[in-house]
Scaffold this active site. Structure first.
Site, short mmCIF file in Angstrom:
data_model
loop_
_atom_site.label_atom_id
_atom_site.label_comp_id
_atom_site.label_asym_id
_atom_site.label_seq_id
_atom_site.Cartn_x
_atom_site.Cartn_y
_atom_site.Cartn_z
N HIS A 70 7.83 5.00 89.11
CA HIS A 70 7.62 6.17 88.26
C HIS A 70 6.32 6.02 87.47
O HIS A 70 5.49 6.92 87.46
CB HIS A 70 8.81 6.33 87.30
CG HIS A 70 8.56 7.29 86.18
ND1 HIS A 70 8.42 8.65 86.37
CD2 HIS A 70 8.39 7.09 84.84
CE1 HIS A 70 8.20 9.24 85.20
NE2 HIS A 70 8.17 8.32 84.26
N ASP A 99 -23.27 21.97 92.74
CA ASP A 99 -22.10 21.24 93.25
C ASP A 99 -22.09 19.91 92.52
O ASP A 99 -22.84 19.72 91.58
CB ASP A 99 -22.21 21.03 94.78
CG ASP A 99 -20.84 20.83 95.42
OD1 ASP A 99 -20.18 19.82 95.10
OD2 ASP A 99 -20.43 21.68 96.23
N SER A 163 -11.49 4.66 94.97
CA SER A 163 -11.56 6.10 94.83
C SER A 163 -12.01 6.50 93.42
O SER A 163 -12.90 7.34 93.25
CB SER A 163 -10.19 6.72 95.14
OG SER A 163 -10.07 7.98 94.59
N HIS A 247 -5.89 -0.86 78.43
CA HIS A 247 -6.07 -0.05 77.24
C HIS A 247 -7.11 1.04 77.39
O HIS A 247 -6.83 2.20 77.11
CB HIS A 247 -6.25 -0.83 75.95
CG HIS A 247 -5.95 0.07 74.81
ND1 HIS A 247 -4.67 0.39 74.44
CD2 HIS A 247 -6.76 0.87 74.08
CE1 HIS A 247 -4.70 1.32 73.51
NE2 HIS A 247 -5.96 1.64 73.28
N GLU A 249 -7.72 2.38 80.03
CA GLU A 249 -7.04 3.30 80.95
C GLU A 249 -6.28 4.40 80.20
O GLU A 249 -6.31 5.55 80.60
CB GLU A 249 -6.08 2.52 81.85
CG GLU A 249 -5.08 3.35 82.63
CD GLU A 249 -5.69 4.17 83.74
OE1 GLU A 249 -6.85 3.89 84.11
OE2 GLU A 249 -5.03 5.09 84.21
N TYR A 251 -7.03 5.70 77.43
CA TYR A 251 -8.02 6.68 76.95
C TYR A 251 -8.62 7.45 78.10
O TYR A 251 -9.02 8.61 77.93
CB TYR A 251 -9.07 6.01 76.08
CG TYR A 251 -8.45 5.47 74.82
CD1 TYR A 251 -7.67 6.30 74.03
CD2 TYR A 251 -8.60 4.14 74.43
CE1 TYR A 251 -7.04 5.82 72.90
CE2 TYR A 251 -7.97 3.66 73.30
CZ TYR A 251 -7.20 4.50 72.53
OH TYR A 251 -6.58 4.03 71.43
#
Lengths: 520, 324
Positions: A70, A99, A163, A247, A249, A251
């Site tokens: 999850h 673009d 990615s 951390h 991450e 933000y």
């Protein structure tokens, strides 16, 4: 080379071979919604099991796989790609670019995602089951005691990282290089600013996550001892490396949400955003601080007191720039001509609930207090207030806000309002009681609990089911809008809206701004 | 800046639809899927069962490399055809810069692990400070020193005698790669590698200045020298690893010293290989197709940045892994 004005190709190949930022943005958005449903299904299993004490539906091992999957699917599959999709759609249109800067790489960063999530989901059916160490996959649960499927998990994280890094480099290059003449940095819409800073965070920390999972891979397969004390390493090292990524991450997840809300609130207040400059500096400060607070996730591992204090004070400092932002949003609404269309409702919902999540964050930042809260349902309540009511509410707001521009059709306002209110009630019913059970001592990631927590857990589960059902309504509303919504060709869907994206035709043509627009 | 009007605007080239991305994805996904199976066969598998993991991995790798080849070929072609405006070229510059930054952060994770073990968790494991109380309970007799030759498991008398359960055997090395263990100063291989790599950074720079002056001969010569130095570096690295395994008993599994040593130098070595390949491709392009001009040579420039980056990482390695 094809013809000069290449329009969309026909059929399925359009999506596989496209280099168009709008196509790629749409694919990101649909993919993230699919992941949102998948991650949501896992959450429903968790809440069904927790509806009453005792073990009813699933084995404890499978329960752990559910909490793990999850978290992973929601963070890496639903929230992050949804904002990348939004960035793809909106950034070129907001800065007057033809673009994204590197369109073929843009397509690559999308197409890596679906197969890597298929690989991750397949671990559920492998011998020993899916990874079960939580979305933070602490060693040694994720190394010494991990099922063999951990190898597939590691490589899928590598692919997600590749990615994200490519996507972020693309965003940075687009924002730094493709702004229309006259679009100076301090004239950029705030959504572009927050994404520029987010992209920087991603390029800085995704490689660190790659390093963390590589160390895991080596520990599992090649006998290294990064996370094993017997060889001179330290399991806590994993937590440091992980949270150095983790951390920033969080933000990465919330900053684009700030950007969205900073676009929407001025539109429906019919006022300019209050304190634009301070918003930019606050975002940058939050990004900087995010690099020096990671160990507040680890107050209970036995750090030296100096470490506890440093990370505690540094964490509390984040409340200052975040407070600036909340103040600015509220002040933008002050004496505005407010109307409450669905995007505004979700933004106000965001504002209130995110602030609650911020305050519980401040509580968790206090090291001695965190000793009690750590790994309890209080933490679960806290981060769902910022992840769901923060990121996902603002994402819903963004979809309603820009959907008419994307497809040239208006969504059903009544259904939008219904979606908001059901989400709002369901969400609070699901997560507000978790503060109380957490403070009373209910630990997270456990399939069973003591009897006194039953009432609140039942409420929680009912709320979660309501919130989940509301998202099906959302899906229906979006599809109904695209298929048979009331056509609109107004360039400005909302009378108070400002910005270049509202100067192009509705629905937005396949190519916009082939020559840059004038910017005053 | 604001005075620029749209009439002066050079069209930004947005490429038409392309199958490059999907083939890269297929290659990438097949290779990691194959690699996962290869590793799981190795660690958890039954050696008597034949699998086709390697062929999946190698097929994926082949598709990936072939597609990258086609991709670079196409961008070079587009550039030669004059489709790239100055603005697009700047996008490539930004792309390369931020890519190198991401690589810096990848190495930072491993350097961080090294510093953490050497300065914090290692001493705690050896009984230092508040956190060192567990030493006498779990790892009695273990003393921390760096390079770590005796692991905590060695110190308590092997995996069987250890109180803390885990699945592994973590035996230390006989010797570290430190200067003191070399037969003579000239036999200390990292020193030679440092000299090789720093020299190569200069030779790449000389090649660049030759190109800027329009002197193709100078460019080709010095670029060839740089590539040769890179190859020699990799050979010396191989000798060093051979020495570590065969003579010093130092392996990937020799406790944290072996882990950090091999991971840092190994990833660096892989990056040297990548940088060498990049420079070699530029050399071939220059010799075969005369691609570069004094004004337009981004392929070479990007490769040289990468090369300098690899060089800087080595200097850090030399300092923190070998000397200090």
């Amino acid at each position: 080379m094809g013809d000069h004005h290449h329009g969309p190709a026909k059929g399925l190949t359009r999506w596989i071979t496209t280099t168009n930022h709008k196509d790629i943005g749409s694919m990101y958005l649909w993919f993230s919604f699919a992941m949102f449903i998948l991650g949501g299904a896992f959450a429903m299993i968790i809440r069904a099991e927790l509806f009453q004490p005792g073990l009813q539906l699933v084995e404890p091992g499978f329960f752990n796989q559910m909490t793990t999957m999850h978290g992973l699917v929601m963070v890496f599959g639903a929230i992050m790609p949804s904002f990348v999709g939004l960035a793809n759609w909106m950034i070129p249109m907001m800065i007057g670019a033809p673009d994204m800067a590197l369109p073929r790489m843009n397509n690559l960063s999308f197409w890596i995602l679906p197969p890597s999530f298929i690989m991750l989901a397949c671990t559920l059916f492998m011998d020993g089951g899916a990874p079960q160490a939580g979305w933070t996959f602490y060693a040694p649960l994720s190394t010494t005691y991990a099922p063999p499927s951990v190898t597939f998990f590691i490589f899928s994280v590598h692919l997600l990282g590749v990615s994200s890094i490519m996507g972020s480099i693309n965003i940075i290059a687009t924002v730094m290089n493709l702004r229309a003449p006259g679009m100076t940095y301090m004239k950029m819409p705030l959504f572009v600013w927050t994404w520029l800073i987010t992209a920087f965070l991603l390029v800085a920390v995704m490689p660190v996550l790659a390093g963390a999972v590589t160390m895991m891979l080596m520990d599992v397969h090649f006998g290294t001892s990064f996370f094993s004390a017997a060889g001179g390493g330290d399991p806590v090292l994993f937590q440091h490396v992980f949270w150095f990524f983790g951390h920033p991450e969080v933000y990465i997840i919330i900053l684009p949400a700030f950007g969205v809300v900073s676009q929407i609130i001025p539109t429906f207040s019919r006022k300019r955003l209050f304190g634009y400059d301070s918003m930019v500096y606050a975002t940058a400060s939050i990004a900087f601080l995010s690099f020096i607070v990671w160990a507040h996730h680890m107050f209970t591992v036995g750090m030296p007191v100096a470490g506890e204090l440093f990370f505690m004070y540094a964490t509390m400092l984040i409340a200052v720039p975040t407070g600036v932002k909340v103040f600015n949003w509220v002040t933008t609404m002050w004496r505005g001509s407010l109307t409450f269309e669905t995007p505004m409702m979700f933004s106000i919902g965001f504002l209130i609930l995110f602030t609650i999540g911020g305050f519980t964050g401040l509580m968790l930042a206090i090291a001695p207090v965190d000793f009690q809260y750590h790994d309890s349902y209080f933490v679960v309540a806290h981060f769902h207030y910022v992840m769901v009511a923060g990121a996902i509410f603002s994402m819903s707001a963004a979809i309603y806000y820009w959907l008419p521009k994307w497809c040239g059709r208006m969504y059903n306002e009544k259904m939008g309002q219904l979606h908001f209110w059901v989400s709002f009630v369901g969400f609070n019913l699901a997560f507000f009681p978790q503060h109380f059970v957490g403070l009373a001592g209910m630990p997270r990631r456990i399939p069973d609990y003591a009897l006194q927590f039953t009432d609140f857990n039942m409420m929680s589960s009912i709320g979660a089911f309501i919130y989940g059902a509301a998202q099906i309504l959302f899906l229906y509303n979006v599809i109904a809008t695209i298929v048979s919504g009331k056509p609109t060709s107004e360039e400005k869907t909302w009378e108070g809206a400002e910005g270049l994206e509202w100067t192009v035709a509705t629905p937005a043509p396949y190519h916009t701004f082939e020559t840059p627009p004038p910017v005053k | 800046m604001t005075s620029q009007t749209s009439t002066e605007y050079e069209k930004y080239y947005v490429p038409p639809k392309s199958r490059l991305a999907i083939f890269t994805t297929i290659g990438l996904v097949l290779s990691v899927f194959g690699a996962s199976h290869v590793l799981n066969d190795m660690t958890f598998g039954d050696p008597s069962v034949e699998t086709n993991s390697w062929s999946i991995f190698l097929t994926g790798l082949f598709v990936f490399i072939a597609t990258l080849f086609a991709w670079f070929k196409m961008t070079i072609k587009e550039n030669m055809a004059g489709m790239n405006s100055a603005q697009l070229k700047k996008s490539y510059v930004l792309g390369m810069f931020w890519f190198i930054f991401s690589e810096v952060m990848f190495f930072a994770a491993f350097f961080g692990a090294l510093f953490y073990v050497r300065n914090l968790s290692g001493p705690w494991l050896g009984g230092e400070g508040e956190a060192g109380r567990m030493n006498s309970l779990l790892w009695e007799g273990f003393q921390f020193s760096w390079p770590l030759i005796t692991t905590p498991q060695d110190a308590v008398g092997g995996a069987g005698a250890q109180l803390m359960a885990n699945n592994g055997t973590y035996l230390g090395a006989e010797k570290s790669m430190a200067f003191a263990n070399a037969h003579a100063w000239w036999a200390w291989l990292p020193l030679w590698n440092t000299i090789l790599l720093i020299t190569s950074s200069f030779t790449v720079h000389i090649a660049h200045s030759g190109l800027l002056a329009g002197n193709k001969k100078k460019f080709n010569l010095w670029l060839a020298i740089s590539v040769t130095l890179a190859v020699v570096f990799l050979y010396v690295q191989y000798l060093e690893y051979h020495e570590a395994y065969a003579e010093f008993g130092l392996m990937l599994s020799s406790g944290t010293y072996g882990s950090t040593f091999f991971m840092l130098t190994g990833f660096h070595g892989f990056h040297v290989f990548m940088g060498m390949t990049m420079l070699l491709v530029q050399l071939i392009r220059s010799l075969k197709s005369n691609h570069f001009t004094a004004e337009d040579h981004f392929g070479f420039e990007a490769s040289s940045w990468y090369w300098h980056f690899v060089d800087v990482v080595w200097v850090m390695l030399f300092l923190f892994v070998y000397i200090l």
